[in-house]
Design a protein around this motif. Structure first.
Motif, mmCIF file in Angstrom:
data_model
loop_
_atom_site.group_PDB
_atom_site.id
_atom_site.type_symbol
_atom_site.label_atom_id
_atom_site.label_comp_id
_atom_site.label_asym_id
_atom_site.label_seq_id
_atom_site.Cartn_x
_atom_site.Cartn_y
_atom_site.Cartn_z
ATOM 1 N N ARG A 2 -19.585 14.056 -12.416
ATOM 2 C CA ARG A 2 -19.749 13.876 -10.963
ATOM 3 C C ARG A 2 -18.414 13.535 -10.320
ATOM 4 N N LEU A 3 -17.662 12.602 -10.914
ATOM 5 C CA LEU A 3 -16.377 12.202 -10.343
ATOM 6 C C LEU A 3 -15.355 13.335 -10.418
ATOM 7 N N ALA A 4 -15.391 14.115 -11.504
ATOM 8 C CA ALA A 4 -14.476 15.258 -11.613
ATOM 9 C C ALA A 4 -14.786 16.282 -10.535
ATOM 10 N N GLY A 5 -16.045 16.501 -10.272
ATOM 11 C CA GLY A 5 -16.441 17.425 -9.210
ATOM 12 C C GLY A 5 -15.984 16.941 -7.843
ATOM 13 N N LYS A 6 -16.097 15.650 -7.617
ATOM 14 C CA LYS A 6 -15.645 15.081 -6.337
ATOM 15 C C LYS A 6 -14.128 15.235 -6.181
ATOM 16 N N ARG A 7 -13.381 15.016 -7.278
ATOM 17 C CA ARG A 7 -11.914 15.174 -7.217
ATOM 18 C C ARG A 7 -11.538 16.624 -6.929
ATOM 19 N N GLN A 8 -12.241 17.554 -7.580
ATOM 20 C CA GLN A 8 -11.955 18.976 -7.366
ATOM 21 C C GLN A 8 -12.253 19.363 -5.921
ATOM 22 N N ARG A 9 -13.355 18.900 -5.398
ATOM 23 C CA ARG A 9 -13.728 19.210 -4.005
ATOM 24 C C ARG A 9 -12.691 18.616 -3.042
ATOM 25 N N ALA A 10 -12.202 17.410 -3.324
ATOM 26 C CA ALA A 10 -11.188 16.778 -2.473
ATOM 27 C C ALA A 10 -9.900 17.595 -2.488
ATOM 28 N N ARG A 11 -9.499 18.097 -3.684
ATOM 29 C CA ARG A 11 -8.297 18.934 -3.770
ATOM 30 C C ARG A 11 -8.464 20.212 -2.961
ATOM 31 N N THR A 12 -9.630 20.818 -3.057
ATOM 32 C CA THR A 12 -9.905 22.049 -2.311
ATOM 33 C C THR A 12 -9.787 21.797 -0.814
ATOM 34 N N LYS A 13 -10.377 20.728 -0.352
ATOM 35 C CA LYS A 13 -10.338 20.435 1.088
ATOM 36 C C LYS A 13 -8.938 20.036 1.544
ATOM 37 N N ARG A 14 -8.226 19.308 0.685
ATOM 38 C CA ARG A 14 -6.868 18.910 1.024
ATOM 39 C C ARG A 14 -5.986 20.147 1.199
ATOM 40 N N GLY A 15 -6.221 21.180 0.409
ATOM 41 C CA GLY A 15 -5.450 22.412 0.490
ATOM 42 C C GLY A 15 -5.726 23.213 1.751
ATOM 43 N N ARG A 16 -6.782 22.903 2.462
ATOM 44 C CA ARG A 16 -7.131 23.632 3.683
ATOM 45 C C ARG A 16 -6.451 23.045 4.920
ATOM 46 N N GLY A 17 -5.701 21.980 4.756
ATOM 47 C CA GLY A 17 -5.084 21.318 5.906
ATOM 48 C C GLY A 17 -3.988 22.187 6.532
ATOM 49 N N THR A 18 -3.380 21.676 7.589
ATOM 50 C CA THR A 18 -2.317 22.419 8.266
ATOM 51 C C THR A 18 -1.123 22.551 7.333
#
Length: 144
Positions: free
Chosen positions: A122-138
């Motif tokens: 669960r925590l690994a999935g949350k970290r991966q999702r955070a990285r994905t969203k962080r990469g979408r920034g400006t």
């Protein structure tokens, strides 16, 4: 109402506890629908059921809370067939099934814990999702 409903040995719904009403069914059936009162509404006075223990009676009350009429009677309908007698038997069988279900005590819940591996996934999935969203920034780059 001619006959009582025998649920199991020792558990009986007397004929006096049953009220029958017939109406016209909805749905397909041609002129039969418009002429014949084949839909069956069976009402059961649950306080008059014989041989039911207190725990089973409480479970039955909780199970049927949404299926009761204004007087507190269990309301079961059947319009499955085009024949009133078969619909009556179907409604009686539905009542039997409901009362049988109330006789079975629920299995006690055993407390369980989340496994360490499941927590790590669960925590690994949350970290991966955070990285994905962080990469979408400006995109920040050189001002040319």
């Amino acid at each position: 109402m001619a006959e009582p409903i025998v649920v199991e040995d020792g558990i009986l719904i007397p004929a006096a506890a049953l009220t029958l009403r017939t109406t016209r069914s909805s749905g397909p059936g041609g002129q039969n629908v418009n002429k014949v009162a084949s839909k069956v509404e069976l009402r059961v006075d649950m306080d008059r059921i014989e041989g039911l223990g207190e725990e089973a009676r409480a479970r039955l009350g909780a199970m049927t809370a949404a299926r009761r009429d204004a007087d507190g009677r269990l309301l079961v309908t059947s319009q499955r067939t085009r024949d009133q007698h078969r619909n009556l038997e179907d409604a009686r069988e539905k009542v039997r099934a409901i009362v049988r279900r109330a006789l079975v005590p629920p299995r006690p819940r055993r407390a369980t814990r989340v496994t360490a591996a499941a927590r790590a996934r669960r925590l690994a999935g949350k970290r991966q999702r955070a990285r994905t969203k962080r990469g979408r920034g400006t995109v920040r780059g050189d001002d040319d």
